[in-house]
Design an enzyme around this catalytic site. Sequence first.
Site, PDB file in Angstrom:
ATOM      1  N   TYR A  76       0.837  -1.208   0.000  1.00  0.00           N
ATOM      2  CA  TYR A  76       0.000   0.000   0.000  1.00  0.00           C
ATOM      3  C   TYR A  76       0.866   1.250   0.000  1.00  0.00           C
ATOM      4  O   TYR A  76       0.618   2.203  -0.734  1.00  0.00           O
ATOM      5  CB  TYR A  76      -0.917   0.001   1.227  1.00  0.00           C
ATOM      6  CG  TYR A  76      -1.983   1.060   1.165  1.00  0.00           C
ATOM      7  CD1 TYR A  76      -3.260   0.761   0.704  1.00  0.00           C
ATOM      8  CD2 TYR A  76      -1.711   2.382   1.538  1.00  0.00           C
ATOM      9  CE1 TYR A  76      -4.238   1.736   0.625  1.00  0.00           C
ATOM     10  CE2 TYR A  76      -2.681   3.357   1.456  1.00  0.00           C
ATOM     11  CZ  TYR A  76      -3.952   3.041   1.004  1.00  0.00           C
ATOM     12  OH  TYR A  76      -4.913   4.014   0.918  1.00  0.00           O
ATOM     13  N   PHE A 128      -7.283  20.194 -24.769  1.00  0.00           N
ATOM     14  CA  PHE A 128      -7.888  18.883 -24.998  1.00  0.00           C
ATOM     15  C   PHE A 128      -9.261  18.838 -24.321  1.00  0.00           C
ATOM     16  O   PHE A 128      -9.521  19.573 -23.385  1.00  0.00           O
ATOM     17  CB  PHE A 128      -6.962  17.800 -24.441  1.00  0.00           C
ATOM     18  CG  PHE A 128      -7.466  16.409 -24.702  1.00  0.00           C
ATOM     19  CD1 PHE A 128      -7.572  15.926 -26.000  1.00  0.00           C
ATOM     20  CD2 PHE A 128      -7.865  15.591 -23.654  1.00  0.00           C
ATOM     21  CE1 PHE A 128      -8.055  14.653 -26.237  1.00  0.00           C
ATOM     22  CE2 PHE A 128      -8.347  14.312 -23.897  1.00  0.00           C
ATOM     23  CZ  PHE A 128      -8.448  13.838 -25.186  1.00  0.00           C
ATOM     24  N   ASP A 129     -10.155  17.949 -24.795  1.00  0.00           N
ATOM     25  CA  ASP A 129     -11.535  17.977 -24.288  1.00  0.00           C
ATOM     26  C   ASP A 129     -11.656  17.735 -22.784  1.00  0.00           C
ATOM     27  O   ASP A 129     -12.411  18.417 -22.103  1.00  0.00           O
ATOM     28  CB  ASP A 129     -12.468  17.058 -25.086  1.00  0.00           C
ATOM     29  CG  ASP A 129     -12.015  15.614 -25.129  1.00  0.00           C
ATOM     30  OD1 ASP A 129     -10.829  15.355 -24.869  1.00  0.00           O
ATOM     31  OD2 ASP A 129     -12.834  14.735 -25.422  1.00  0.00           O
ATOM     32  N   ASP A 219       0.560  19.759 -20.752  1.00  0.00           N
ATOM     33  CA  ASP A 219      -0.296  18.582 -20.898  1.00  0.00           C
ATOM     34  C   ASP A 219       0.487  17.659 -21.851  1.00  0.00           C
ATOM     35  O   ASP A 219       0.522  17.879 -23.057  1.00  0.00           O
ATOM     36  CB  ASP A 219      -1.640  19.036 -21.490  1.00  0.00           C
ATOM     37  CG  ASP A 219      -2.605  17.892 -21.691  1.00  0.00           C
ATOM     38  OD1 ASP A 219      -2.225  16.725 -21.443  1.00  0.00           O
ATOM     39  OD2 ASP A 219      -3.748  18.152 -22.122  1.00  0.00           O
ATOM     40  N   ALA A 221       0.786  14.304 -22.883  1.00  0.00           N
ATOM     41  CA  ALA A 221       0.461  12.944 -23.340  1.00  0.00           C
ATOM     42  C   ALA A 221       1.411  12.452 -24.442  1.00  0.00           C
ATOM     43  O   ALA A 221       1.793  11.295 -24.462  1.00  0.00           O
ATOM     44  CB  ALA A 221      -0.981  12.901 -23.835  1.00  0.00           C
ATOM     45  N   LYS A 262      -0.780   7.207 -23.867  1.00  0.00           N
ATOM     46  CA  LYS A 262      -0.284   7.602 -25.195  1.00  0.00           C
ATOM     47  C   LYS A 262       1.199   7.219 -25.279  1.00  0.00           C
ATOM     48  O   LYS A 262       1.520   6.057 -25.466  1.00  0.00           O
ATOM     49  CB  LYS A 262      -0.479   9.104 -25.440  1.00  0.00           C
ATOM     50  CG  LYS A 262      -1.780   9.721 -24.916  1.00  0.00           C
ATOM     51  CD  LYS A 262      -3.017   9.107 -25.429  1.00  0.00           C
ATOM     52  CE  LYS A 262      -4.344   9.709 -24.980  1.00  0.00           C
ATOM     53  NZ  LYS A 262      -4.464  10.932 -24.288  1.00  0.00           N
ATOM     54  N   HIS A 454     -19.859  13.977 -26.403  1.00  0.00           N
ATOM     55  CA  HIS A 454     -19.621  13.142 -27.588  1.00  0.00           C
ATOM     56  C   HIS A 454     -19.474  11.657 -27.255  1.00  0.00           C
ATOM     57  O   HIS A 454     -19.735  10.818 -28.089  1.00  0.00           O
ATOM     58  CB  HIS A 454     -18.418  13.650 -28.407  1.00  0.00           C
ATOM     59  CG  HIS A 454     -17.073  13.289 -27.890  1.00  0.00           C
ATOM     60  ND1 HIS A 454     -16.597  13.770 -26.687  1.00  0.00           N
ATOM     61  CD2 HIS A 454     -16.102  12.509 -28.383  1.00  0.00           C
ATOM     62  CE1 HIS A 454     -15.389  13.284 -26.489  1.00  0.00           C
ATOM     63  NE2 HIS A 454     -15.063  12.513 -27.500  1.00  0.00           N
TER      64      HIS A 454
HETATM   65  C1  PLP Z   1      -5.679  11.646 -23.642  1.00  0.00           C
HETATM   66  C2  PLP Z   1      -5.390  13.021 -23.257  1.00  0.00           C
HETATM   67  C3  PLP Z   1      -5.772  13.527 -22.018  1.00  0.00           C
HETATM   68  C4  PLP Z   1      -6.613  12.748 -21.034  1.00  0.00           C
HETATM   69  O1  PLP Z   1      -6.017  11.583 -20.643  1.00  0.00           O
HETATM   70  P1  PLP Z   1      -6.787  10.230 -20.277  1.00  0.00           P
HETATM   71  O2  PLP Z   1      -5.706   9.294 -19.940  1.00  0.00           O
HETATM   72  O3  PLP Z   1      -7.594   9.841 -21.457  1.00  0.00           O
HETATM   73  O4  PLP Z   1      -7.659  10.553 -19.100  1.00  0.00           O
HETATM   74  C5  PLP Z   1      -5.408  14.826 -21.706  1.00  0.00           C
HETATM   75  N1  PLP Z   1      -4.732  15.585 -22.580  1.00  0.00           N
HETATM   76  C6  PLP Z   1      -4.347  15.125 -23.787  1.00  0.00           C
HETATM   77  C7  PLP Z   1      -3.589  16.011 -24.711  1.00  0.00           C
HETATM   78  C8  PLP Z   1      -4.668  13.849 -24.174  1.00  0.00           C
HETATM   79  O5  PLP Z   1      -4.314  13.419 -25.391  1.00  0.00           O
END
Ligand code: PLP
Length: 463
Positions: A76, A128-129, A219, A221, A262, A454
């Site tokens: 843990y 990003f969304d 951000d 990814a 990603k 969406h």
């Molecule tokens: C995929 C993504 C996210 C969100 O990540 P999740 O792992 O799907 O929750 C945030 N920002 C960008 C640029 C992404 O491509």
Amino acid sequence: MKNNMDLPFAEPYKIKMVEPLRKSTKNERLKWIKNARYNLFNLKSEQVFIDLLTDSGTGAMSDKQWSALMLGDESYAGASSYEKLKNAVKEITGFEYFLPTHQGRAAENVLFSALIKEGDIIPGNTHFDTTKGHIEFRKALAVDCTIDEAFDTTVYHPFKGNIDLDKLGKVLKENQKGKIPFIIVTLTCNSAGGQPVSLNNLKNINELAKKYEVPVIYDSARLAENAFFIKSREEKYKEKSIREIIREMFLNADGMTMSCKKDAIVNMGGFIGLRNRELYRKATTYNIMFEGFITYGGLSGRDMEALAQGLYEGTEYDYLESRINQVHYLGKLLKDQGIPVQEPFGGHAIFVDAKRFLPHIPKEEFPAQTLATELYIDGGVRCVEISTLLTDRDPVTRKNRYPELDLVRLAIPRRVYTNNHIDYVAASLARVYKRRNTYRKGLKIVWEAPIMRHFTIELEPVQ
Ligand SMILES: *Cc1c(COP(=O)(O)O)cnc(C)c1O
């Protein structure tokens, strides 16, 4: 791209395990898409032949990653798998403080809880969304400062993810300091077509931000794909290694969130990286509330093992070269058939310009979603709309927001499909393109959720 002695390019890996795919008939697909309410997220995976819905969590792990799972320390607190991941994050990004989370949006939820308050403004390059969702959920505003070139699919610019410094400067100048908790830079810029940000731009953003004493968060990814583009397109960095470039990128940031689904090539995982101890401590409380104790944050020990290994593999030049090569192979096949695509090609996906593909379908009938469903019906290929449905309604007026770009995204999972699959996708899309004038009507919304619609939206064809 460069290869030795003019031999054709080949992947730097071979396949050890395979997973069967199921073919279907057009009649089956017509029935299935209707039952799915013309929302491709509602399809079952066995109803899909080639799945280009997303490159998120859909990559193939390596033999080393699979064997790392067996080393997972499921304690843990204070698990050795946590230490391993912490060290990998430190080595690759340079960030001293680190919090694991179960995925990228969870990292956003935790960090934004510590940073954003109602009425705040968060400038960035096309958010990003989920990022925008987490900003708007807190009654704050995301302001898009991406360069204008990003919104014209016909013009070439090597770094269409760049932030326009004049636009950013204006937002910083016109708002009180306390109103802008941070600037967010998305690497690569997913919603603008997987487009990279140059190191020069990252440096300039940071300089401007420091002038106004506003922190910069990445951000991240697709940090490795972004670094690959810097290496291949920014003269100054062409002799630097991917890892050196990544370190230099992050020297210009105060913190980061990452969806590891990603570029870290795992099926689940995320983290927050920070330089400031106070902010780390503040975020820690939210991590414990929302994700789990700080040494696992919603991940099992084995997940952290595979993730640490994936961070190294995902930042290797040879792997990245084959990855980007395959995406661009699809882009070139489509372009050669006259299909309108976003250029230059992005890192993780090819974006088809639905406005130019189906110009006779009005934006109120969602041409990109219409195109996505037609591609599925034709060949069983699943992709995703990156347009009005994704963009949600304006939080104040509740009117549909029509983005400048009306795109269909063909996202390529990492190390999953062969170029024969890519040929199939291109051939199917070419057939749809030849028939484009026979699609006279688009789709209309039957039901939608108030935010992030969406994923669950229900549609039907316009009669
Ligand atoms: C995929 C993504 C996210 C969100 O990540 P999740 O792992 O799907 O929750 C945030 N920002 C960008 C640029 C992404 O491509």
